[in-house]
Design an enzyme around this catalytic site. Sequence first.
Site, short mmCIF file in Angstrom:
data_model
loop_
_atom_site.label_atom_id
_atom_site.label_comp_id
_atom_site.label_asym_id
_atom_site.label_seq_id
_atom_site.Cartn_x
_atom_site.Cartn_y
_atom_site.Cartn_z
N ALA A 62 24.07 63.69 28.50
CA ALA A 62 24.26 62.44 29.53
C ALA A 62 25.23 62.92 30.80
O ALA A 62 26.42 62.74 30.83
CB ALA A 62 25.13 61.32 28.81
N TRP A 86 31.86 69.66 30.97
CA TRP A 86 31.85 69.93 32.68
C TRP A 86 33.26 68.97 32.98
O TRP A 86 33.20 68.71 34.22
CB TRP A 86 30.71 69.34 33.34
CG TRP A 86 29.34 69.71 32.78
CD1 TRP A 86 28.27 68.97 32.58
CD2 TRP A 86 28.94 71.20 32.83
NE1 TRP A 86 27.20 69.74 32.11
CE2 TRP A 86 27.68 71.04 32.29
CE3 TRP A 86 29.47 72.28 33.15
CZ2 TRP A 86 26.91 72.27 31.99
CZ3 TRP A 86 28.85 73.57 32.72
CH2 TRP A 86 27.54 73.47 32.23
N ARG A 91 33.14 60.08 46.21
CA ARG A 91 32.05 60.93 46.93
C ARG A 91 32.26 61.32 48.25
O ARG A 91 32.22 62.48 48.69
CB ARG A 91 30.81 60.01 46.99
CG ARG A 91 30.19 60.05 45.87
CD ARG A 91 28.95 59.40 45.49
NE ARG A 91 28.39 59.30 44.32
CZ ARG A 91 27.50 58.41 43.67
NH1 ARG A 91 27.41 57.17 44.42
NH2 ARG A 91 27.18 58.84 42.60
N GLY A 103 24.15 93.15 54.56
CA GLY A 103 24.72 93.79 53.59
C GLY A 103 26.08 93.70 53.15
O GLY A 103 26.29 93.61 52.17
N GLU A 163 29.70 65.33 40.42
CA GLU A 163 29.94 63.78 40.81
C GLU A 163 28.75 63.32 41.48
O GLU A 163 28.66 62.84 42.59
CB GLU A 163 31.13 63.91 41.80
CG GLU A 163 32.39 64.30 41.27
CD GLU A 163 33.64 63.91 42.19
OE1 GLU A 163 33.57 62.71 42.52
OE2 GLU A 163 34.46 64.77 41.91
#
Length: 408
Positions: free
Chosen positions: A134, A162, A267, A365, A388
């Site tokens: 979930a 997480w 957010r 590089g 989030e």
Amino acid sequence: MAEISFELSDDQKEVRDWIHGFAADVIRPAAAEWDEREETPWPIIQEAAKIGLYSLDFYAQQYFDPSGLGLPMTMEELFWGDAGIALSIVGTGLAAVGVLANGTEEQIGTWIPQMYGDPDDVKVAAFCSSEPDAGSDVGSMRTRAVYDEAKDEWVLNGTKTWATNGGIANVHVVVAVVDPELGSKGHASFIIPPNTPGLSQGQKFKKHGIRASHTAEVVLDQVRVPGSCLLGGKEKLDERLARAREKARTGGERVKNAAMATFEASRPAVGAMAVGTARAAYEVALDYARTRQQFGRPIIDNQGVAFQLADMRTRIDAARLLVWRASWMAANGKPFESAEGSMSKLFASETAKQVTAQAVQILGGNGFTREYPVERMHRDAAIYTIFEGTSEIQRLVIARTVSGVQIR
């Protein structure tokens, strides 16, 4: 209500410069080391605490700034320094926002100070919502909280994943299911106090980026907390669940759950983090393009490089404006009628990924080696489109909001 303005006051500019100085002098020089160590940079968090940058008072001032610009300004400067270390410094804020969004005044006053500790004994906090099955699909959450009425205690069982600061936090804020029949509307948030039996750290993740930030599973095995640890209190929860049941029966308006209230508030701040990382990579690429000589002239003389830099700067400024607009709206009680919070997070996150990739390309590089910071910035930027709320979820939220259709 304040008029919208993106002109920082003299006080805000002073704070911005102060944070920028800490990011430049303390965070940046240590960034590569802590990225390699993949450990929480406790000494740097303590340095931030000593000057008042890691403290409840400082973040409260920024959070309640009436212009709304204090918090995104802070995030941009810290993440300009380094995303992993900055997330270790600000990660506690998500748990604090969870309490501010859902808690009572007594809970706010009791628990948020314990999340930070003091300069001599710094603490961190964790917000625990995602689970192995979930993540974006919060309706599939399995962690259960059952009320023991005889003891006035809640019993929590489940596994969270997480979790920033998960397992090492002094205070954990855990979202759990209290009424499975209501899906995501049957969730509530709980404070897990320090040293509560039954809470343990599971797997610590070795990550692609933001490696100085601790991310781990949190296991809850018969975790008992007092009734007072239910954010908002049981009376408020019972009223909310009753409304949700009635709306489910009659097909009424949507009722927000505890986790979504926290994510909506955070957010734009995540968007500001992405802006900081993008700006840092852009500045490295710009400086490199001015000094790197190829075919007898600086590579910025070539349109192929100069136009990339022009696009990078344009996207960064556009992302910042979206973040600041959403932050101003939130601070002034303006509803996100077009999902402006999700817009800001989506655009800034995608900008960070694009700009850091372009920076690597401009350095060629050298950009692919750890001798230059854009390699780390590019790895760090990947998280912004994931945590989030993924970019796909942000697009879903925006599409549903602007269309009025429950798109799936």
